[in-house]
Design a protein around this motif. Structure first.
Motif, PDB file in Angstrom:
ATOM      1  N   GLY A 145     -22.371  10.197  -0.313  1.00 42.98           N
ATOM      2  CA  GLY A 145     -22.155  10.961  -1.537  1.00 42.98           C
ATOM      3  C   GLY A 145     -21.807  10.064  -2.697  1.00 42.98           C
ATOM      4  O   GLY A 145     -21.344   8.941  -2.513  1.00 42.98           O
ATOM      5  N   GLU A 146     -22.053  10.576  -3.890  1.00 36.36           N
ATOM      6  CA  GLU A 146     -21.766   9.810  -5.096  1.00 36.36           C
ATOM      7  C   GLU A 146     -20.265   9.815  -5.366  1.00 36.36           C
ATOM      8  O   GLU A 146     -19.629  10.866  -5.385  1.00 36.36           O
ATOM      9  CB  GLU A 146     -22.517  10.410  -6.280  1.00 36.36           C
ATOM     10  N   ALA A 147     -19.699   8.631  -5.579  1.00 33.73           N
ATOM     11  CA  ALA A 147     -18.261   8.524  -5.829  1.00 33.73           C
ATOM     12  C   ALA A 147     -17.928   8.970  -7.248  1.00 33.73           C
ATOM     13  O   ALA A 147     -18.602   8.597  -8.208  1.00 33.73           O
ATOM     14  CB  ALA A 147     -17.790   7.097  -5.602  1.00 33.73           C
ATOM     15  N   ASP A 148     -16.871   9.785  -7.385  1.00 32.75           N
ATOM     16  CA  ASP A 148     -16.417  10.168  -8.714  1.00 32.75           C
ATOM     17  C   ASP A 148     -15.090   9.471  -8.993  1.00 32.75           C
ATOM     18  O   ASP A 148     -14.653   8.598  -8.259  1.00 32.75           O
ATOM     19  CB  ASP A 148     -16.292  11.702  -8.834  1.00 32.75           C
ATOM     20  N   ARG A 149     -14.437   9.867 -10.076  1.00 27.40           N
ATOM     21  CA  ARG A 149     -13.223   9.178 -10.517  1.00 27.40           C
ATOM     22  C   ARG A 149     -12.106   9.262  -9.485  1.00 27.40           C
ATOM     23  O   ARG A 149     -11.288   8.344  -9.346  1.00 27.40           O
ATOM     24  CB  ARG A 149     -12.756   9.775 -11.856  1.00 27.40           C
ATOM     25  N   PHE A 150     -12.043  10.356  -8.719  1.00 29.07           N
ATOM     26  CA  PHE A 150     -10.992  10.529  -7.717  1.00 29.07           C
ATOM     27  C   PHE A 150     -11.303   9.735  -6.450  1.00 29.07           C
ATOM     28  O   PHE A 150     -10.422   9.104  -5.870  1.00 29.07           O
ATOM     29  CB  PHE A 150     -10.811  12.021  -7.392  1.00 29.07           C
ATOM     30  N   GLU A 151     -12.540   9.779  -6.014  1.00 33.01           N
ATOM     31  CA  GLU A 151     -12.908   9.088  -4.784  1.00 33.01           C
ATOM     32  C   GLU A 151     -12.782   7.574  -4.914  1.00 33.01           C
ATOM     33  O   GLU A 151     -12.486   6.884  -3.938  1.00 33.01           O
ATOM     34  CB  GLU A 151     -14.326   9.485  -4.381  1.00 33.01           C
ATOM     35  N   THR A 152     -12.999   7.053  -6.121  1.00 32.07           N
ATOM     36  CA  THR A 152     -12.898   5.610  -6.310  1.00 32.07           C
ATOM     37  C   THR A 152     -11.452   5.116  -6.227  1.00 32.07           C
ATOM     38  O   THR A 152     -11.223   3.904  -6.134  1.00 32.07           O
ATOM     39  CB  THR A 152     -13.491   5.191  -7.667  1.00 32.07           C
ATOM     40  N   GLU A 153     -10.487   6.038  -6.248  1.00 34.57           N
ATOM     41  CA  GLU A 153      -9.079   5.627  -6.146  1.00 34.57           C
ATOM     42  C   GLU A 153      -8.674   5.302  -4.715  1.00 34.57           C
ATOM     43  O   GLU A 153      -7.575   4.798  -4.487  1.00 34.57           O
ATOM     44  CB  GLU A 153      -8.175   6.713  -6.728  1.00 34.57           C
ATOM     45  N   GLY A 154      -9.551   5.602  -3.763  1.00 37.48           N
ATOM     46  CA  GLY A 154      -9.309   5.154  -2.399  1.00 37.48           C
ATOM     47  C   GLY A 154      -8.644   6.152  -1.481  1.00 37.48           C
ATOM     48  O   GLY A 154      -8.283   7.269  -1.854  1.00 37.48           O
ATOM     49  N   GLU A 155      -8.460   5.697  -0.240  1.00 39.64           N
ATOM     50  CA  GLU A 155      -8.000   6.558   0.841  1.00 39.64           C
ATOM     51  C   GLU A 155      -6.549   6.997   0.686  1.00 39.64           C
ATOM     52  O   GLU A 155      -6.180   8.094   1.118  1.00 39.64           O
ATOM     53  CB  GLU A 155      -8.185   5.818   2.172  1.00 39.64           C
ATOM     54  N   GLU A 156      -5.720   6.175   0.075  1.00 43.86           N
ATOM     55  CA  GLU A 156      -4.301   6.523  -0.023  1.00 43.86           C
ATOM     56  C   GLU A 156      -4.095   7.795  -0.845  1.00 43.86           C
ATOM     57  O   GLU A 156      -3.264   8.644  -0.498  1.00 43.86           O
ATOM     58  CB  GLU A 156      -3.512   5.365  -0.632  1.00 43.86           C
ATOM     59  N   LEU A 157      -4.847   7.940  -1.945  1.00 45.65           N
ATOM     60  CA  LEU A 157      -4.766   9.170  -2.735  1.00 45.65           C
ATOM     61  C   LEU A 157      -5.142  10.368  -1.873  1.00 45.65           C
ATOM     62  O   LEU A 157      -4.462  11.401  -1.892  1.00 45.65           O
ATOM     63  CB  LEU A 157      -5.692   9.090  -3.947  1.00 45.65           C
ATOM     64  N   GLN A 158      -6.219  10.234  -1.090  1.00 50.39           N
ATOM     65  CA  GLN A 158      -6.677  11.342  -0.264  1.00 50.39           C
ATOM     66  C   GLN A 158      -5.647  11.701   0.808  1.00 50.39           C
ATOM     67  O   GLN A 158      -5.486  12.867   1.168  1.00 50.39           O
ATOM     68  CB  GLN A 158      -8.021  10.995   0.379  1.00 50.39           C
ATOM     69  N   ARG A 159      -4.941  10.707   1.311  1.00 55.31           N
ATOM     70  CA  ARG A 159      -3.916  10.985   2.323  1.00 55.31           C
ATOM     71  C   ARG A 159      -2.742  11.759   1.710  1.00 55.31           C
ATOM     72  O   ARG A 159      -2.182  12.658   2.344  1.00 55.31           O
ATOM     73  CB  ARG A 159      -3.435   9.689   2.975  1.00 55.31           C
ATOM     74  N   ARG A 160      -2.364  11.419   0.492  1.00 55.41           N
ATOM     75  CA  ARG A 160      -1.293  12.169  -0.172  1.00 55.41           C
ATOM     76  C   ARG A 160      -1.727  13.610  -0.427  1.00 55.41           C
ATOM     77  O   ARG A 160      -0.940  14.551  -0.268  1.00 55.41           O
ATOM     78  CB  ARG A 160      -0.895  11.483  -1.478  1.00 55.41           C
ATOM     79  N   VAL A 161      -2.977  13.771  -0.833  1.00 53.20           N
ATOM     80  CA  VAL A 161      -3.508  15.109  -1.074  1.00 53.20           C
ATOM     81  C   VAL A 161      -3.544  15.916   0.223  1.00 53.20           C
ATOM     82  O   VAL A 161      -3.130  17.080   0.264  1.00 53.20           O
ATOM     83  CB  VAL A 161      -4.912  15.016  -1.702  1.00 53.20           C
ATOM     84  N   ALA A 162      -4.031  15.285   1.304  1.00 49.51           N
ATOM     85  CA  ALA A 162      -4.123  15.975   2.593  1.00 49.51           C
ATOM     86  C   ALA A 162      -2.749  16.429   3.079  1.00 49.51           C
ATOM     87  O   ALA A 162      -2.593  17.547   3.597  1.00 49.51           O
ATOM     88  CB  ALA A 162      -4.776  15.061   3.628  1.00 49.51           C
ATOM     89  N   ALA A 163      -1.750  15.583   2.912  1.00 47.47           N
ATOM     90  CA  ALA A 163      -0.393  15.934   3.339  1.00 47.47           C
ATOM     91  C   ALA A 163       0.137  17.128   2.551  1.00 47.47           C
ATOM     92  O   ALA A 163       0.813  18.009   3.104  1.00 47.47           O
ATOM     93  CB  ALA A 163       0.529  14.730   3.173  1.00 47.47           C
ATOM     94  N   THR A 164      -0.180  17.175   1.265  1.00 47.46           N
ATOM     95  CA  THR A 164       0.279  18.296   0.442  1.00 47.46           C
ATOM     96  C   THR A 164      -0.413  19.587   0.837  1.00 47.46           C
ATOM     97  O   THR A 164       0.218  20.653   0.887  1.00 47.46           O
ATOM     98  CB  THR A 164       0.038  18.010  -1.046  1.00 47.46           C
ATOM     99  N   TYR A 165      -1.708  19.512   1.133  1.00 47.25           N
ATOM    100  CA  TYR A 165      -2.402  20.707   1.610  1.00 47.25           C
ATOM    101  C   TYR A 165      -1.749  21.249   2.876  1.00 47.25           C
ATOM    102  O   TYR A 165      -1.585  22.461   3.036  1.00 47.25           O
ATOM    103  CB  TYR A 165      -3.870  20.387   1.891  1.00 47.25           C
TER     104      TYR A 165
END
Length: 208
Positions: A145-165
């Motif tokens: 998939g095409e990376a956007d501004r959020f995806e380019t910030e890396g896995e750590e951002l996604q882990r924080r988001v996942a924990a909040t969900y």
């Protein structure tokens, strides 16, 4: 008889399959369903989307939260509420919970503050059912998939988001349903559709 339709949202980290599942769900439910995406769905929202997704654009956390809320406000007023008033099933690819996870928690703005902003922006509209498409961030990152501004910030951002969900779902189990998204789309769709049919009490493909 219900006074309005059913409002369903799909949430999850980037590349969890929300867009695919929203499309499959709308197709399965037929004419009674309307699929929208966030940010977007209106002329205002699509312009805001271009800005927010642009990897070359630097946007501070508060401005980011306000832009999402502005696009969401327009979508609710212009599309979602009118469709619900027509007793349709509205399927939204992200909604307020995304802002709580990304801007409220991951950006450190505070979930209470972001929740207050979005209650005002949406007139207090809440989903009837929220489907959390759960996948490990490392597995999601390996998907194409095409990376956007959020995806380019890396896995750590996604882990924080996942924990909040996970925290949001645990705090409101009557609204949230967790669906394993690390499977073939057809298998994920079967569980998504089952959860929606239970909430809507209508057969797949039913028309109003």
């Amino acid at each position: 008889m219900a006074t309005r339709g059913l409002f369903i949202t799909l949430e999850g980290i980037d590349r969890s399959g929300k867009t695919t599942q929203a499309r499959l769900l709308q197709k399965a439910l037929g004419e009674r369903a309307l699929a929208v995406r966030e940010p977007g769905g209106t002329a205002v929202g699509e312009r805001v989307r271009e800005l927010l997704k642009d990897p070359q654009t630097e946007i501070g956390g508060p401005a980011e939260a306000l832009l999402f809320a502005a696009a969401r406000s327009q979508l609710v007023a212009e599309v979602i509420r009118p469709a619900l008033e027509r007793r349709m099933i509205v399927i939204s690819d992200r909604f307020t919970d995304s802002s709580l996870a990304y801007q409220g928690a991951a950006r450190g703005l505070g979930t209470d503050e972001v929740a207050t902003l979005n209650r005002w922006a949406t007139g207090g509209l809440q989903p009837d059912l929220t489907l959390l498409l759960w996948i490990d961030p490392a597995d999601a990152a390996r998907r194409g998939g095409e990376a956007d501004r959020f995806e380019t910030e890396g896995e750590e951002l996604q882990r924080r988001v996942a924990a909040t969900y996970d925290e949001l779902a645990a705090a409101d189990p009557s609204r949230w349903r967790r669906v394993a998204a690390d499977r073939p789309p057809a298998e994920v769709h079967a569980d998504v559709l089952s959860a929606v049919e239970a909430a809507a009490r209508v057969p797949a493909g039913a028309t109003a």
